[in-house]
Design a protein around this motif. Structure first.
Motif, PDB file in Angstrom:
ATOM      1  N   LEU A   1       0.501  -1.189  -0.024  1.00  0.00           N
ATOM      2  CA  LEU A   1       0.127  -0.014   0.033  1.00  0.00           C
ATOM      3  C   LEU A   1       0.765   1.397  -0.025  1.00  0.00           C
ATOM      4  CD1 LEU A   1      -2.755  -0.929   2.920  1.00  0.00           C
ATOM      5  CD2 LEU A   1      -2.806  -1.207   0.304  1.00  0.00           C
ATOM      6  N   ALA A   2       0.342   2.521  -0.699  1.00  0.00           N
ATOM      7  CA  ALA A   2       0.660   3.544  -0.483  1.00  0.00           C
ATOM      8  C   ALA A   2      -0.446   4.448   0.144  1.00  0.00           C
ATOM      9  CB  ALA A   2       0.984   4.431  -1.673  1.00  0.00           C
ATOM     10  N   ILE A   3      -0.402   4.771   1.610  1.00  0.00           N
ATOM     11  CA  ILE A   3      -1.570   5.325   2.365  1.00  0.00           C
ATOM     12  C   ILE A   3      -1.299   6.730   1.965  1.00  0.00           C
ATOM     13  CG2 ILE A   3      -2.587   5.466   4.425  1.00  0.00           C
ATOM     14  CD1 ILE A   3      -1.301   2.657   5.051  1.00  0.00           C
ATOM     15  N   VAL A   4      -2.359   7.635   1.416  1.00  0.00           N
ATOM     16  CA  VAL A   4      -2.434   9.059   1.054  1.00  0.00           C
ATOM     17  C   VAL A   4      -3.092   9.507   2.123  1.00  0.00           C
ATOM     18  CG1 VAL A   4      -2.725  10.745  -0.571  1.00  0.00           C
ATOM     19  CG2 VAL A   4      -2.108   8.409  -1.347  1.00  0.00           C
ATOM     20  N   VAL A   5      -2.505  10.664   2.887  1.00  0.00           N
ATOM     21  CA  VAL A   5      -3.103  11.150   4.105  1.00  0.00           C
ATOM     22  C   VAL A   5      -2.818  12.769   3.821  1.00  0.00           C
ATOM     23  CG1 VAL A   5      -3.072   9.525   5.742  1.00  0.00           C
ATOM     24  CG2 VAL A   5      -1.088  11.205   5.535  1.00  0.00           C
TER      25      VAL A   5
ATOM     26  N   ARG B   1      -1.057  -0.941  -4.685  1.00  0.00           N
ATOM     27  CA  ARG B   1      -2.628  -0.090  -4.369  1.00  0.00           C
ATOM     28  C   ARG B   1      -2.500   1.046  -3.698  1.00  0.00           C
ATOM     29  NH1 ARG B   1      -8.010  -1.285  -4.127  1.00  0.00           N
ATOM     30  NH2 ARG B   1      -7.604  -3.314  -4.929  1.00  0.00           N
ATOM     31  N   ILE B   2      -3.149   1.962  -4.009  1.00  0.00           N
ATOM     32  CA  ILE B   2      -3.094   3.326  -3.425  1.00  0.00           C
ATOM     33  C   ILE B   2      -4.344   3.431  -2.722  1.00  0.00           C
ATOM     34  CG2 ILE B   2      -3.320   5.924  -3.627  1.00  0.00           C
ATOM     35  CD1 ILE B   2      -1.525   5.326  -6.167  1.00  0.00           C
ATOM     36  N   TYR B   3      -4.178   3.690  -1.357  1.00  0.00           N
ATOM     37  CA  TYR B   3      -5.406   3.784  -0.428  1.00  0.00           C
ATOM     38  C   TYR B   3      -5.474   5.204   0.139  1.00  0.00           C
ATOM     39  CZ  TYR B   3      -7.873   2.792   4.159  1.00  0.00           C
ATOM     40  OH  TYR B   3      -8.970   2.908   5.182  1.00  0.00           O
ATOM     41  N   ALA B   4      -6.585   6.085   0.365  1.00  0.00           N
ATOM     42  CA  ALA B   4      -6.556   7.395   0.736  1.00  0.00           C
ATOM     43  C   ALA B   4      -7.344   7.606   1.862  1.00  0.00           C
ATOM     44  CB  ALA B   4      -7.086   8.316  -0.770  1.00  0.00           C
ATOM     45  N   HIS B   5      -7.061   8.390   2.684  1.00  0.00           N
ATOM     46  CA  HIS B   5      -7.800   8.675   3.785  1.00  0.00           C
ATOM     47  C   HIS B   5      -8.363  10.063   3.512  1.00  0.00           C
ATOM     48  CE1 HIS B   5      -8.396   6.233   7.233  1.00  0.00           C
ATOM     49  NE2 HIS B   5      -7.381   5.524   6.971  1.00  0.00           N
ATOM     50  N   PHE B   6      -9.747  10.213   3.496  1.00  0.00           N
ATOM     51  CA  PHE B   6     -10.634  11.432   3.196  1.00  0.00           C
ATOM     52  C   PHE B   6     -10.711  11.718   1.618  1.00  0.00           C
ATOM     53  CE2 PHE B   6      -8.780  12.814   7.233  1.00  0.00           C
ATOM     54  CZ  PHE B   6      -9.672  13.292   7.955  1.00  0.00           C
TER      55      PHE B   6
ATOM     56  N   ALA C   1      -2.931   7.415  -9.207  1.00  0.00           N
ATOM     57  CA  ALA C   1      -3.244   5.984  -9.753  1.00  0.00           C
ATOM     58  C   ALA C   1      -3.651   5.659 -11.070  1.00  0.00           C
ATOM     59  CB  ALA C   1      -4.412   5.429  -8.642  1.00  0.00           C
ATOM     60  N   ILE C   2      -4.365   6.579 -11.608  1.00  0.00           N
ATOM     61  CA  ILE C   2      -4.423   6.416 -12.971  1.00  0.00           C
ATOM     62  C   ILE C   2      -3.321   6.617 -13.865  1.00  0.00           C
ATOM     63  CG2 ILE C   2      -5.502   7.612 -15.305  1.00  0.00           C
ATOM     64  CD1 ILE C   2      -7.854   8.404 -12.953  1.00  0.00           C
ATOM     65  N   ILE C   3      -2.350   7.557 -13.503  1.00  0.00           N
ATOM     66  CA  ILE C   3      -1.156   7.528 -14.124  1.00  0.00           C
ATOM     67  C   ILE C   3      -0.229   6.291 -14.062  1.00  0.00           C
ATOM     68  CG2 ILE C   3       1.166   8.808 -14.089  1.00  0.00           C
ATOM     69  CD1 ILE C   3      -0.415  11.296 -12.982  1.00  0.00           C
ATOM     70  N   ARG C   4      -0.263   5.897 -12.876  1.00  0.00           N
ATOM     71  CA  ARG C   4       0.483   4.547 -12.681  1.00  0.00           C
ATOM     72  C   ARG C   4      -0.070   3.396 -13.172  1.00  0.00           C
ATOM     73  NH1 ARG C   4       5.114   4.891  -9.005  1.00  0.00           N
ATOM     74  NH2 ARG C   4       5.202   2.458  -9.136  1.00  0.00           N
ATOM     75  N   GLY C   5      -1.532   3.380 -13.317  1.00  0.00           N
ATOM     76  CA  GLY C   5      -2.121   2.122 -13.757  1.00  0.00           C
ATOM     77  C   GLY C   5      -2.519   1.090 -12.520  1.00  0.00           C
ATOM     78  N   LEU C   6      -2.805   2.081 -11.556  1.00  0.00           N
ATOM     79  CA  LEU C   6      -3.126   1.105  -9.895  1.00  0.00           C
ATOM     80  C   LEU C   6      -4.497   1.283  -9.653  1.00  0.00           C
ATOM     81  CD1 LEU C   6       0.316   1.894  -8.171  1.00  0.00           C
ATOM     82  CD2 LEU C   6      -0.024   0.023  -9.075  1.00  0.00           C
ATOM     83  N   PRO C   7      -4.628   0.299  -8.902  1.00  0.00           N
ATOM     84  CA  PRO C   7      -6.257   0.176  -8.195  1.00  0.00           C
ATOM     85  C   PRO C   7      -6.111   1.259  -7.114  1.00  0.00           C
ATOM     86  CG  PRO C   7      -5.006  -1.815  -7.812  1.00  0.00           C
ATOM     87  CD  PRO C   7      -4.196  -1.341  -8.540  1.00  0.00           C
ATOM     88  N   TRP C   8      -7.090   1.731  -6.745  1.00  0.00           N
ATOM     89  CA  TRP C   8      -7.105   2.628  -5.494  1.00  0.00           C
ATOM     90  C   TRP C   8      -8.540   2.415  -4.748  1.00  0.00           C
ATOM     91  CZ3 TRP C   8      -9.846   7.625  -4.612  1.00  0.00           C
ATOM     92  CH2 TRP C   8     -10.648   7.878  -5.657  1.00  0.00           C
ATOM     93  N   CYS C   9      -8.531   2.953  -3.488  1.00  0.00           N
ATOM     94  CA  CYS C   9      -9.700   2.922  -2.590  1.00  0.00           C
ATOM     95  C   CYS C   9      -9.651   4.196  -1.824  1.00  0.00           C
ATOM     96  CB  CYS C   9      -9.842   1.589  -1.964  1.00  0.00           C
ATOM     97  SG  CYS C   9      -8.164   0.977  -1.160  1.00  0.00           S
TER      98      CYS C   9
END
Length: 422
Positions: A6-10, A125-130, A142-150
């Protein structure tokens, strides 16, 4: 199913006001899920929670403003523009910018370029808080890298964002979790597939709290030398309703003796000035920001918890404040307002009192009833402890989140909440 990396975006890390995010990140770490933190801002709080010391993640701080690191943004663009998803991400951002022509929207794309360029290749996977700014950066990257995100959505991010923005993000992401039933109902109306939106209470890690409830003195407000302690924890911002609370305190019967303790950050000058104008400044103790251990200690020693949450004109509001759960777990009866998801925790007359928002008179009457009745406070506090332990366990939510991230090892409850080595 293999486990995500994960990359957790805060929005910012670490933050005293976002203990629930730190708690979840620690849970992800303890579940053995590989991760790193991507923060849009540098920390501003002078204090840190002990939980932050236990989080071992690598942290990537993106440029807060383009002018501060223009060459880093330029290098990010040079690399990102060669990635397969760059053109689509740019087109989506441009459509967004045409509807939201703000510096913040432009900055989000610049941060996404840097994130996409600098993120290690093993992230899956990229996972964002907020759902507002962090989700925008996560989506573009995520779109640039072609990764799923939630995403995990909370309160302000839902009720101050435009419907079109949330609707399009929901269409792009794999799934979204949010922390109240009220939020779920709201978000499912916007989703192309309502099954994408799921309830996941933050919950509490009970190991951080004393198992036994404190033996509180039966103070009833009649003795000036043994005053009832009223505690409130929250940032000094509009949606917390502290001006309403101060007016309610000033309206308490003069023969009731009390002491008000506030814990939380923010600019307190206007509230201290209001307390002076209302003639109650001598009864107010403004303690400023405190870490979770200090908040728990304050809950253990207080007699009553009060939070006068309200909905602001721009839609900003609380969801289900963690501090209400913490107070209840410590056996404190609570007085609060019947907005948002607060009634999902507090049932009026059972484990606390609920009043309409922005009504200092009714708030004062509810407080006066509980200040003068220690037996009722005790009954409500014990019931609140029972409800939190039954319905708001962090472990339950963390187990579900680990499943979503494909954790392929046994997720053992005993791994959560282990105290740091002394």
């Amino acid at each position: 199913m293999s486990c995500d990396k994960l990359a957790i975006v805060v929005k910012g890390y670490p933050r005293l006001s976002e203990t629930f995010i730190a708690q979840e990140i620690l849970g992800i770490q303890q579940a053995g899920i590989p991760y790193r933190i991507v923060s849009l801002r540098h920390p501003t709080d002078k204090k840190r929670h002990p939980i932050h010391e236990r989080i071992m993640a690598e942290i990537d701080y993106l440029p807060e403003y383009v002018y501060q690191e223009p060459m880093r943004v330029f290098r990010g663009w040079l690399k990102a523009r060669k990635m397969p998803g760059y053109r689509r991400a740019r087109n989506i951002w441009w459509q967004d910018y045409r509807r939201d022509r703000t510096p913040n929207r432009a900055r989000r794309f610049a941060q996404a370029l840097v994130m996409a360029a600098e993120l290690p290749n093993d992230i899956t996977r990229i996972y964002a808080h907020f759902l507002h700014t962090p989700a925008s950066v996560a989506r573009y990257a995520a779109i640039i890298r072609g990764l799923p995100w939630c995403c995990s959505a909370h309160a302000k991010d839902i009720y101050t964002s435009e419907d079109w923005d949330m609707r399009e993000k929901l269409a792009d992401m794999d799934w979204l979790v949010t922390c109240t039933k009220a939020n779920v109902d709201h978000m499912q109306k916007l989703a192309d597939d309502p099954a994408k939106v799921n309830l996941l209470y933050h919950g509490l890690d009970f190991s951080r709290f004393p198992e036994e409830l404190p033996d509180r003195s039966p103070r009833d407000g009649r003795d000036d030398n043994n005053r009832v302690t009223i505690l409130s924890v929250g940032r000094l911002v509009g949606k917390k309703g502290y001006d309403d609370l101060l007016r309610a305190l000033a309206d308490l019967p003069k023969d009731l003796h009390w002491r008000f303790v506030h814990i939380g950050g923010g600019n307190g000058d206007k509230y201290k000035s209001l307390a002076e104008d209302l003639g109650i400044a001598d009864n107010c103790d403004w303690q400023g920001p405190r870490d979770q251990k200090e908040v728990i200690a304050a809950c253990q020693s207080a007699d009553l918890f009060v939070l006068a949450s309200r909905v602001e004109k721009d839609g900003d509001r609380d969801g289900l404040p963690n501090v209400l759960m913490e107070a209840q777990l410590c056996g404190l009866a609570a007085v609060s307002t019947a907005i948002s998801a607060i009634p999902e925790l507090i049932t009026d007359g059972l484990n606390g009192k609920l009043v309409p928002e922005r009504d200092p008179k009714l708030l004062s009457l509810a407080m006066a009833e509980l200040i003068s009745n220690p037996t009722l406070r005790d009954q409500m506090g014990r019931k609140g402890n029972e409800i939190v332990r039954r319905d708001f366990s962090f472990y339950t939510g963390m187990k579900e989140l680990a499943r979503r991230f494909g954790a392929d090892r046994a997720f053992d409850k005993s791994t959560l909440g282990q105290p740091a080595a002394e």
